[in-house]
Structures are given as structure tokens and as C-alpha cells.
Design a protein around this motif. Structure first.
Motif, PDB file in Angstrom:
ATOM      1  N   ASP A 238       0.870  -1.176   0.000  1.00  0.00           N
ATOM      2  CA  ASP A 238       0.000   0.000   0.000  1.00  0.00           C
ATOM      3  C   ASP A 238       0.904   1.222   0.000  1.00  0.00           C
ATOM      4  O   ASP A 238       1.323   1.703   1.052  1.00  0.00           O
ATOM      5  CB  ASP A 238      -0.903  -0.028   1.240  1.00  0.00           C
ATOM      6  CG  ASP A 238      -1.921   1.103   1.251  1.00  0.00           C
ATOM      7  OD1 ASP A 238      -1.874   1.960   0.348  1.00  0.00           O
ATOM      8  OD2 ASP A 238      -2.752   1.139   2.189  1.00  0.00           O
ATOM      9  N   VAL A 239       1.212   1.751  -1.185  1.00  0.00           N
ATOM     10  CA  VAL A 239       2.260   2.765  -1.279  1.00  0.00           C
ATOM     11  C   VAL A 239       1.824   3.932  -2.154  1.00  0.00           C
ATOM     12  O   VAL A 239       1.104   3.754  -3.147  1.00  0.00           O
ATOM     13  CB  VAL A 239       3.573   2.139  -1.823  1.00  0.00           C
ATOM     14  CG1 VAL A 239       3.378   1.596  -3.229  1.00  0.00           C
ATOM     15  CG2 VAL A 239       4.738   3.119  -1.763  1.00  0.00           C
ATOM     16  N   ARG A 240       2.240   5.111  -1.737  1.00  0.00           N
ATOM     17  CA  ARG A 240       2.087   6.317  -2.543  1.00  0.00           C
ATOM     18  C   ARG A 240       3.486   6.852  -2.826  1.00  0.00           C
ATOM     19  O   ARG A 240       4.312   6.949  -1.922  1.00  0.00           O
ATOM     20  CB  ARG A 240       1.263   7.371  -1.809  1.00  0.00           C
ATOM     21  CG  ARG A 240       1.023   8.640  -2.643  1.00  0.00           C
ATOM     22  CD  ARG A 240       0.452   9.776  -1.818  1.00  0.00           C
ATOM     23  NE  ARG A 240      -0.798   9.414  -1.157  1.00  0.00           N
ATOM     24  CZ  ARG A 240      -1.469  10.247  -0.368  1.00  0.00           C
ATOM     25  NH1 ARG A 240      -1.000  11.481  -0.154  1.00  0.00           N
ATOM     26  NH2 ARG A 240      -2.593   9.860   0.209  1.00  0.00           N
ATOM     27  N   ARG A 241       3.746   7.216  -4.046  1.00  0.00           N
ATOM     28  CA  ARG A 241       5.057   7.710  -4.466  1.00  0.00           C
ATOM     29  C   ARG A 241       4.956   9.207  -4.766  1.00  0.00           C
ATOM     30  O   ARG A 241       4.002   9.647  -5.426  1.00  0.00           O
ATOM     31  CB  ARG A 241       5.494   6.931  -5.704  1.00  0.00           C
ATOM     32  CG  ARG A 241       6.840   7.275  -6.279  1.00  0.00           C
ATOM     33  CD  ARG A 241       8.005   6.793  -5.446  1.00  0.00           C
ATOM     34  NE  ARG A 241       9.238   7.112  -6.176  1.00  0.00           N
ATOM     35  CZ  ARG A 241       9.856   8.289  -6.110  1.00  0.00           C
ATOM     36  NH1 ARG A 241       9.387   9.251  -5.335  1.00  0.00           N
ATOM     37  NH2 ARG A 241      10.959   8.486  -6.809  1.00  0.00           N
ATOM     38  N   ALA A 242       5.919   9.999  -4.264  1.00  0.00           N
ATOM     39  CA  ALA A 242       5.873  11.446  -4.490  1.00  0.00           C
ATOM     40  C   ALA A 242       7.281  11.983  -4.710  1.00  0.00           C
ATOM     41  O   ALA A 242       8.252  11.459  -4.162  1.00  0.00           O
ATOM     42  CB  ALA A 242       5.235  12.152  -3.298  1.00  0.00           C
ATOM     43  N   THR A 243       7.375  13.023  -5.513  1.00  0.00           N
ATOM     44  CA  THR A 243       8.616  13.765  -5.701  1.00  0.00           C
ATOM     45  C   THR A 243       8.344  15.224  -5.362  1.00  0.00           C
ATOM     46  O   THR A 243       7.387  15.816  -5.878  1.00  0.00           O
ATOM     47  CB  THR A 243       9.129  13.638  -7.145  1.00  0.00           C
ATOM     48  OG1 THR A 243       9.468  12.275  -7.406  1.00  0.00           O
ATOM     49  CG2 THR A 243      10.366  14.507  -7.354  1.00  0.00           C
ATOM     50  N   LEU A 244       9.170  15.794  -4.483  1.00  0.00           N
ATOM     51  CA  LEU A 244       8.985  17.173  -4.055  1.00  0.00           C
ATOM     52  C   LEU A 244       9.837  18.088  -4.935  1.00  0.00           C
ATOM     53  O   LEU A 244      11.072  18.064  -4.861  1.00  0.00           O
ATOM     54  CB  LEU A 244       9.372  17.330  -2.578  1.00  0.00           C
ATOM     55  CG  LEU A 244       8.708  16.344  -1.598  1.00  0.00           C
ATOM     56  CD1 LEU A 244       8.999  16.744  -0.167  1.00  0.00           C
ATOM     57  CD2 LEU A 244       7.216  16.242  -1.847  1.00  0.00           C
ATOM     58  N   ASP A 245       9.179  18.863  -5.748  1.00  0.00           N
ATOM     59  CA  ASP A 245       9.867  19.722  -6.713  1.00  0.00           C
ATOM     60  C   ASP A 245      10.845  20.658  -6.021  1.00  0.00           C
ATOM     61  O   ASP A 245      10.520  21.278  -4.990  1.00  0.00           O
ATOM     62  CB  ASP A 245       8.864  20.548  -7.510  1.00  0.00           C
ATOM     63  CG  ASP A 245       8.026  19.702  -8.467  1.00  0.00           C
ATOM     64  OD1 ASP A 245       8.447  18.581  -8.762  1.00  0.00           O
ATOM     65  OD2 ASP A 245       6.962  20.181  -8.899  1.00  0.00           O
ATOM     66  N   GLY A 246      12.043  20.768  -6.591  1.00  0.00           N
ATOM     67  CA  GLY A 246      13.023  21.720  -6.105  1.00  0.00           C
ATOM     68  C   GLY A 246      13.762  21.319  -4.853  1.00  0.00           C
ATOM     69  O   GLY A 246      14.597  22.078  -4.351  1.00  0.00           O
ATOM     70  N   GLN A 247      13.488  20.118  -4.328  1.00  0.00           N
ATOM     71  CA  GLN A 247      14.084  19.714  -3.065  1.00  0.00           C
ATOM     72  C   GLN A 247      15.275  18.775  -3.267  1.00  0.00           C
ATOM     73  O   GLN A 247      15.358  18.056  -4.268  1.00  0.00           O
ATOM     74  CB  GLN A 247      13.041  19.040  -2.172  1.00  0.00           C
ATOM     75  CG  GLN A 247      11.916  19.960  -1.754  1.00  0.00           C
ATOM     76  CD  GLN A 247      12.423  21.202  -1.058  1.00  0.00           C
ATOM     77  OE1 GLN A 247      13.059  21.113  -0.004  1.00  0.00           O
ATOM     78  NE2 GLN A 247      12.172  22.367  -1.639  1.00  0.00           N
ATOM     79  N   THR A 248      16.179  18.802  -2.283  1.00  0.00           N
ATOM     80  CA  THR A 248      17.330  17.911  -2.242  1.00  0.00           C
ATOM     81  C   THR A 248      17.191  17.016  -1.021  1.00  0.00           C
ATOM     82  O   THR A 248      16.149  16.997  -0.353  1.00  0.00           O
ATOM     83  CB  THR A 248      18.638  18.711  -2.155  1.00  0.00           C
ATOM     84  OG1 THR A 248      18.679  19.397  -0.890  1.00  0.00           O
ATOM     85  CG2 THR A 248      18.739  19.721  -3.293  1.00  0.00           C
ATOM     86  N   HIS A 249      18.272  16.299  -0.692  1.00  0.00           N
ATOM     87  CA  HIS A 249      18.251  15.458   0.510  1.00  0.00           C
ATOM     88  C   HIS A 249      18.040  16.318   1.758  1.00  0.00           C
ATOM     89  O   HIS A 249      17.474  15.853   2.746  1.00  0.00           O
ATOM     90  CB  HIS A 249      19.556  14.675   0.604  1.00  0.00           C
ATOM     91  CG  HIS A 249      19.487  13.481   1.505  1.00  0.00           C
ATOM     92  ND1 HIS A 249      18.587  12.448   1.318  1.00  0.00           N
ATOM     93  CD2 HIS A 249      20.204  13.142   2.602  1.00  0.00           C
ATOM     94  CE1 HIS A 249      18.754  11.530   2.250  1.00  0.00           C
ATOM     95  NE2 HIS A 249      19.724  11.931   3.050  1.00  0.00           N
TER      96      HIS A 249
END
Length: 266
Positions: A238-249
Motif C-alpha cells: 500500500d504505497v504512494r510515491r511522491a517527488t517534491l519539486d526543487g528539493q534535495t536530501h
């Protein structure tokens, strides 16, 4: 400061703020309450909706450190925190703390949902893997009192920083604070296991996790983090995948907080 007592008697120091469902923040390598301003800022941004717990992982800050170390003891530390939090909690894990949080859920702890930001997996050839003897070497350096060398080895071998940057970093006051907890780098190496070896993730390590999981990375991070996040999402139920624009580690709490708020609200 409050204290939870882990199963082996170790005292685990934590702060609690806010009201609402329990949310425990799990730091990555070297992080603890006195050395993680982003964690404190994130807790402040979420305390209107959650009872947020920030804690010192064993061996760090005000927490104890009962020998011998084992990953299972850190999972028991989280178990004690969840008990103090009322018996159930959300978890947010950062970097290697994401792996610890996921292992805790896999061991059957009462986790409502997990949000994980950039677990440091290396699952392909996008960057050099950890040396096979990394865990032994980083632990030996710290045990021999060569704490600065242990931190530098972590930064070059695990973080992939160029060696020429290290001289300037030693002059920063934060470096001395990292040295104080350098012995815990071996603990994080144990948590990571073989997941930074440049090979696919073990398909069954987290097969028992049934709680919803958010796996996020930063849009400006090295592509290794996206590859690792994709690989993890592929082995969870049960997973949701996201990428946060403009962010680094080094993710901005102001960007991260609304993502967590939205995820944990559902």
C-alpha cells in the motif's frame, strides 16, 4: 524532556509537542534533537494537527546506549516510544531513519502509516556502492578514537562527497558535534544492511508491512535517490510515491510539512 524506557532498560530521551494523533520523527545518521534544526522546525509546523515526538536514537544526545548494539534494540526503542504515545503512532523516517521506521513496521509495531523521505538505497550503477567493509571500518575508526576520520569516511563513502570538501567542513562547529556521535555510524550501517550495495532490494524484507506508506524524494536530488524510492515502492503493498519539486536530501520543512499533513490525514 521526557524519557521512554526500552525493553533492555535503555533510557530514550524525547520531546513532545502539539495535540492530535501521535507522529514520531526518526532521524537519519548523526541526527538527534540537539543537532537537527530541520526536525524541530518540522515538528513545529505539524504540532497543530499531531502530537509530534522528536527523540534521540540510542547512543545520541540524552539517550542511553546499552551494549551490544543490534538493530532490534532500536526497534524496541520505537516500541517504547509508541507505548508512551498511547499505543499507536504514525512514523516519519528521514534517510537511514526511513529504513529503521520501515523495519519497525515490518516487525509488527503498532504503526498507523509511514512516510519515508529518501531512504539511501543504491540499487543500480547510478553511483558507487558502499565498500563491502564499510560497517566494520567506520565502527573501528570510532572505537579507536579516530572519530573525525569516521565522520569523514561516512561523508565520502556513504554520502559520496568529494574528499576536497572535507578540510573546510572540519572547521565548521557542527563537525565537532558529529564527532561526538560518530560511533553511531556503525549503527546506521547495520540498519542499512546490504541496501547500498548496487543490487536490487531484497523482495521480502518488508513484505509484512500492511500500513500505508508514502515514499518521497526530492526533484533536485541525485538520481540515485529516485531510483531507490522507485525500487522500494515496487516491493510494498500500500504505497504512494511522491517527488517534491526543487528539493534535495536537505529537504525544506516548509515544503515537507503539508505533504505529510495530507498523507497522514487519509
Amino acid at each position: 524532556m521526557d524519557v521512554a524506557i526500552s525493553r533492555d532498560g535503555t533510557r530514550i530521551a524525547y520531546d513532545r509537542r502539539g495535540s492530535g494523533p501521535a507522529l514520531i520523527l526518526v532521524d537519519g545518521a548523526l541526527g538527534h534533537r540537539a543537532f537537527n534544526p530541520h526536525g524541530a522546525a518540522l515538528a513545529g509546523l505539524l504540532q497543530d494537527a499531531f502530537t509530534v515526538y522528536t527523540y534521540d536514537r540510542r547512543g545520541r544526545g540524552d539517550s542511553g546506549d546499552t551494549a551490544p548494539y543490534a538493530v532490534e534494540r532500536e526497534i524496541e526503542d520505537l516500541e517504547a516510544l509508541i507505548r508512551d504515545a498511547g499505543g499507536r503512532a504514525h512514523l516519519f523516517g528521514m534517510s537511514s531513519g526511513a529504513v529503521l521506521a520501515l523495519d519497525a513496521a515490518a516487525h509488527g509495531l503498532a504503526v498507523e502509516a509511514l512516510a519515508l523521505y529518501e531512504p539511501p538505497f543504491i540499487v543500480d550503477g547510478s553511483r558507487p556502492p558502499l565498500p563491502p567493509d564499510y560497517a566494520v571500518r567506520v565502527g573501528a575508526l570510532a572505537a579507536e578514537g579516530r572519530r573525525a576520520e569516521a565522520v569523514e569516511y561516512f561523508m565520502t563513502a556513504a554520502l559520496g562527497l568529494p574528499a576536497e570538501l572535507l578540510g573546510g567542513m572540519r572547521e565548521d562547529p557542527s563537525f565537532a558535534r558529529m564527532e561526538k556521535v560518530a560511533h553511531t555510524l556503525a549503527y546506521d550501517a547495520a540498519v542499512i544492511g546490504g541496501t547500498m550495495s548496487g543490487v536490487p532490494l531484497p523482495p521480502h524484507r518488508w513484505a509484512s508491512v500492511t500500513a500505508p506508506v508514502l515514499v518521497a524524494d526530492g526533484g533536485k536530488s541525485e538520481h540515485t535517490f529516485a531510483d531507490g524510492a522507485d525500487a522500494l515502492a515496487a516491493v510494498l503493498r500500500d504505497v504512494r510515491r511522491a517527488t517534491l519539486d526543487g528539493q534535495t536530501h536537505d529537504v525544506d520543512p516548509e515544503v515537507l510539512a503539508p505533504v505529510l499533513r495530507d498523507f497522514f490525514a487519509h
